[in-house]
Design a protein around this motif. Structure first.
Motif, PDB file in Angstrom:
ATOM      1  N   LYS A   1       3.809 -30.356  32.048  1.00 20.07           N
ATOM      2  CA  LYS A   1       3.397 -29.196  31.277  1.00 20.07           C
ATOM      3  C   LYS A   1       2.791 -29.699  29.988  1.00 20.07           C
ATOM      4  O   LYS A   1       3.431 -30.433  29.236  1.00 20.07           O
ATOM      5  CB  LYS A   1       4.633 -28.360  30.932  1.00 20.07           C
ATOM      6  N   ARG A   2       1.538 -29.316  29.755  1.00 21.55           N
ATOM      7  CA  ARG A   2       0.871 -29.740  28.528  1.00 21.55           C
ATOM      8  C   ARG A   2       0.825 -28.563  27.563  1.00 21.55           C
ATOM      9  O   ARG A   2       0.455 -27.456  27.945  1.00 21.55           O
ATOM     10  CB  ARG A   2      -0.542 -30.203  28.886  1.00 21.55           C
ATOM     11  N   GLU A   3       1.217 -28.806  26.326  1.00 23.64           N
ATOM     12  CA  GLU A   3       1.212 -27.731  25.336  1.00 23.64           C
ATOM     13  C   GLU A   3      -0.193 -27.534  24.786  1.00 23.64           C
ATOM     14  O   GLU A   3      -0.856 -28.467  24.385  1.00 23.64           O
ATOM     15  CB  GLU A   3       2.166 -28.102  24.202  1.00 23.64           C
ATOM     16  N   LEU A   4      -0.640 -26.280  24.797  1.00 20.88           N
ATOM     17  CA  LEU A   4      -1.909 -25.947  24.140  1.00 20.88           C
ATOM     18  C   LEU A   4      -1.544 -25.293  22.816  1.00 20.88           C
ATOM     19  O   LEU A   4      -0.446 -25.480  22.326  1.00 20.88           O
ATOM     20  CB  LEU A   4      -2.739 -25.037  25.049  1.00 20.88           C
ATOM     21  N   ASP A   5      -2.422 -24.516  22.241  1.00 18.89           N
ATOM     22  CA  ASP A   5      -2.096 -23.964  20.928  1.00 18.89           C
ATOM     23  C   ASP A   5      -1.412 -22.608  21.045  1.00 18.89           C
ATOM     24  O   ASP A   5      -1.515 -21.952  22.075  1.00 18.89           O
ATOM     25  CB  ASP A   5      -3.379 -23.870  20.108  1.00 18.89           C
ATOM     26  N   GLY A   6      -0.713 -22.213  19.994  1.00 19.26           N
ATOM     27  CA  GLY A   6      -0.070 -20.908  19.959  1.00 19.26           C
ATOM     28  C   GLY A   6       1.047 -20.754  20.976  1.00 19.26           C
ATOM     29  O   GLY A   6       1.428 -19.643  21.323  1.00 19.26           O
ATOM     30  N   GLY A   7       1.558 -21.869  21.492  1.00 19.87           N
ATOM     31  CA  GLY A   7       2.680 -21.805  22.424  1.00 19.87           C
ATOM     32  C   GLY A   7       2.255 -21.708  23.891  1.00 19.87           C
ATOM     33  O   GLY A   7       3.079 -21.790  24.792  1.00 19.87           O
ATOM     34  N   LEU A   8       0.955 -21.527  24.136  1.00 22.44           N
ATOM     35  CA  LEU A   8       0.450 -21.497  25.510  1.00 22.44           C
ATOM     36  C   LEU A   8       0.585 -22.886  26.139  1.00 22.44           C
ATOM     37  O   LEU A   8       0.414 -23.896  25.472  1.00 22.44           O
ATOM     38  CB  LEU A   8      -1.026 -21.084  25.474  1.00 22.44           C
ATOM     39  N   LYS A   9       0.947 -22.915  27.444  1.00 26.12           N
ATOM     40  CA  LYS A   9       1.069 -24.209  28.127  1.00 26.12           C
ATOM     41  C   LYS A   9       0.175 -24.229  29.355  1.00 26.12           C
ATOM     42  O   LYS A   9      -0.112 -23.195  29.940  1.00 26.12           O
ATOM     43  CB  LYS A   9       2.516 -24.433  28.553  1.00 26.12           C
ATOM     44  N   ALA A  10      -0.232 -25.451  29.734  1.00 27.92           N
ATOM     45  CA  ALA A  10      -1.037 -25.604  30.942  1.00 27.92           C
ATOM     46  C   ALA A  10      -0.305 -26.553  31.881  1.00 27.92           C
ATOM     47  O   ALA A  10       0.156 -27.616  31.460  1.00 27.92           O
ATOM     48  CB  ALA A  10      -2.410 -26.162  30.597  1.00 27.92           C
ATOM     49  N   GLY A  11      -0.191 -26.152  33.146  1.00 28.37           N
ATOM     50  CA  GLY A  11       0.455 -27.009  34.136  1.00 28.37           C
ATOM     51  C   GLY A  11      -0.560 -27.954  34.764  1.00 28.37           C
ATOM     52  O   GLY A  11      -1.704 -27.555  35.013  1.00 28.37           O
TER      53      GLY A  11
ATOM     54  N   VAL B   1       5.298 -31.332  27.312  1.00 32.31           N
ATOM     55  CA  VAL B   1       6.597 -30.728  26.995  1.00 32.31           C
ATOM     56  C   VAL B   1       7.432 -30.482  28.254  1.00 32.31           C
ATOM     57  O   VAL B   1       8.538 -29.938  28.173  1.00 32.31           O
ATOM     58  CB  VAL B   1       6.451 -29.413  26.195  1.00 32.31           C
TER      59      VAL B   1
ATOM     60  N   THR C   1       0.348 -34.378  25.082  1.00 31.66           N
ATOM     61  CA  THR C   1       1.101 -33.281  24.472  1.00 31.66           C
ATOM     62  C   THR C   1       2.066 -32.652  25.481  1.00 31.66           C
ATOM     63  O   THR C   1       2.145 -31.435  25.626  1.00 31.66           O
ATOM     64  CB  THR C   1       0.141 -32.201  23.904  1.00 31.66           C
TER      65      THR C   1
END
Ligand code: FAD
Lengths: 306, 263
Positions: free
Chosen positions: B164-174, B152, B150
């Motif tokens: 950058k990985r997309e989590l839910d609700g627009g939150l991202k994890a590096g 982005v 996922t």
């Protein structure tokens, strides 16, 4: 029949989808146990066995580490089903473990039908019924597809798992929150929303004009935002805002599950679309079969005259 | 650097779908096909990496292979990827495509890729037709590669990947990781280019090999499709057809009656 539920924990909180998974397992008729990487001082409300790994040690979203922890518990529990949410966490983790468990995986389940699972296909225009032929089956469940009737309750019987360091080739470098500046759609009474069916960026003005004529805010689907036709603060859906206005007008929007999740609680929904089979029809109170490029100006003109 | 991109051909989602006599697939007559939307981001990212490394003398030449599994017609999406800048195409000719599950497809991709030393494999997050979001991840498991899903945001510096990985609700994890890795691409990762006419012509001369799927090691089918069908329209609303001005008049009177927002 036994199911291992994989709970979710983010930014220090148990996520709501965890409770949907409990309801789903019940509907399957399975006994349950739960696995979670979370906070032991703040476990989910659940009556059953909970295998808890410490998120302070293992991180909330590291796939390699969570895979190893979950596999250990799955080998111990030997369930018929491992159940995850079809969320960014679940769809990432599920195939990693199904490969090792030699389990068939069914993704994005919206319904159970006599031992088979129903999944959306073709962007939601069709449904597919599938059966897993393996001893263990890994399932990811679409959030919101079950009516949750019971309030979550109970205190789990907690077993702490992990403890040793787990090697990972992936380093988590931190969360990045969405910028919250821009339009706040959650307060709007009327939202007029543009999808890819408007054709091109120039036509945003046609939709904006309709929004002005009704007295509403402009919103959009993700592809429209990604293409830069309008800003992210106007995006409705799982990766944008969740809205419930008195009137939502969907202009050239197909109605993908991720968009519907953000707007289906609107009081009255009008869809304008050339394709009568578009899944937006499942939530629309009125479905206008028309080309939005012609219909929107005609409607704006009449509203201004009225 | 060796890069692989996996693409799938899917029907245009605006098509009218009729279920065929098997009850598990749709009638393919007269349908238009396209590249799976998520895969366009995968192709673009592979080409961007190649363009960035061009001229960097510290790395050997970068080459991008594009692969697609399916019947004869899927060559069209391979050609599109070639005209977007991939170097060579591999068509895995498969007549069982209607029944394959993600594990089978992933095993076919992995048996092609296993001795080729790919540093990076890009796939779409999911396909628009089945939407399982499994194939890329299983390829990574089979080949024992790292995998970020996922995605982005993507940067490559030597062999270090910052994603950058997309989590839910627009939150991202590096995430920081290294090649070899599989990256599953989410919408918005980049802006997929349109093939230009000269590049379409150039693409015709690029290598396109066909391999029969039957000749490859394939995993056993674990998930079987019993039926494909149109969902029941639940609370189906009122449908307004006909002439535009009539439709608009009707809609206005309904909105006046049913909502408080129009006077
Ligand atoms: C993890 C994840 C998160 C996502 N988050 C979101 C999100 O937050 N919000 C979101 O919206 N999407 C989200 N998506 C994307 C979602 O799956 C869909 O791809 C997207 O909603 C489709 O947008 P659309 O309806 O504008 O485009 P399309 O699906 O392309 O639909 C266009 C529609 O316009 C109609 N049309 C075409 N021409 C005309 C015309 N002239 N007049 C009238 N109608 C016409 C077509 O019939 C079609 O129904 C997400 C996807 C993933 C995987």
């Amino acid at each position: 029949m036994k199911a291992l539920i994989v709970g979710e924990y983010r930014n220090g909180e148990t996520l709501e989808c965890t409770y949907e998974l409990i309801a789903f397992a019940k509907k399957l008729g399975a006994e349950t146990a739960m696995f979670m990487v979370g906070g032991q001082d703040d476990p989910p409300k659940y009556d059953g066995k909970l295998y808890m790994a410490d998120s302070a040690k293992y991180g909330e979203v590291n796939p390699d580490v969570h895979t190893k922890l979950l596999l250990d518990v799955a080998h111990q529990e030997n369930p018929d089903y491992v159940i995850l949410s079809h969320s960014s966490y679940g769809w990432d983790l599920a195939p990693r473990i199904s490969f090792d468990l030699k389990a068939g995986q069914v993704s994005e389940v919206v319904d159970i039908d006599d031992g088979s699972f129903v999944l959306p296909a073709f962007n939601g225009k069709l449904h597919r019924k599938v059966t897993s032929k393996t001893g263990i089956t890994v399932v990811t469940v679409q959030s919101g597809s079950l009516n949750m009737t019971e309030q979550p309750s109970g205190t789990p019987e907690m077993t702490l798992v992990g403890g040793e360091d787990i090697e990972t080739g992936m380093e988590f470098t931190g969360y990045e929150e969405v910028e919250s500046a821009g339009a706040d759609l959650t307060k709007a009474d009327v939202i007029v929303s543009a999808g890819r069916g408007i054709g091109k960026q120039d036509n945003i003005s046609v939709i904006q004009e309709l929004a002005d004529a009704i007295g509403g805010e402009l919103a959009a689907t993700r592809p429209v935002v990604d293409a830069g036709w309008t800003d992210h603060s106007r995006q409705v859906g799982t990766s944008g805002q969740t809205v419930s206005p008195k009137l939502y007008v969907a202009c050239g929007i197909s109605g993908a599950i991720q968009h519907l999740a953000g707007m289906k609680k609107s009081e009255f929904i009008v869809a304008i679309n050339t394709d009568i089979d578009a899944p937006i029809g499942e939530v629309a109170d009125v479905f206008v079969v028309a080309d939005i490029k012609q219909f929107a100006p005609a409607l704006s003109a009449k509203l201004k005259r009225a | 650097m060796e890069i692989l991109v996996c693409v799938k051909q899917v029907p245009d989602m605006e098509s009218k779908f009729n279920i065929d006599t098997s009850g598990t697939w749709y009638d393919e007559t007269d349908l238009a096909y396209r590249m799976n939307e998520y895969d366009e981001f995968a192709v673009e990212q592979a080409v961007l990496v190649k363009e960035k490394l061009r001229g960097d003398t510290s790395v050997a030449d970068t080459s991008v292979t594009v692969l697609s599994i399916g019947p004869e017609r899927v060559k069209d999406v391979i050609k599109k990827a070639l005209s977007m800048g991939c170097d060579r195409g591999v068509h895995i000719k498969d007549e069982q495509y209607q029944a394959r599950d993600p594990m089978e497809n992933a095993s076919i991709i992995a048996s092609f890729a296993k001795d080729k030393g790919f540093d990076l494999i890009f796939t779409g997050l999911q396909s628009q037709d089945r939407g399982s979001a499994q194939t890329g991840i299983i390829v990574a498991r089979v080949l024992e590669m790292r995998c970020v899903t996922t995605v982005v945001g993507f940067e490559l510096e030597n062999d270090v990947i910052t994603a950058k990985r997309e989590l839910d609700g627009g939150l991202k994890a590096g995430f920081r990781t290294r090649t070899p890795a599989v990256i599953t691409c989410q919408m918005g990762l980049n802006k997929p280019r349109y093939p230009t006419l000269p590049n379409i012509i150039k693409a015709k001369k690029k290598e396109l090999t066909t391999i029969e799927a039957d000749t490859m090691a394939t995993a056993e089918r674990m998930v079987e499709t019993d039926a494909l069908f149109h969902p029941e329209k639940k609370g189906a609303g009122l449908v307004l057809e006909g002439e535009i001005n009539d439709q608009a008049d009707k809609l206005i009177s309904i909105l006046r009656e049913k909502t408080g927002v129009i006077k």
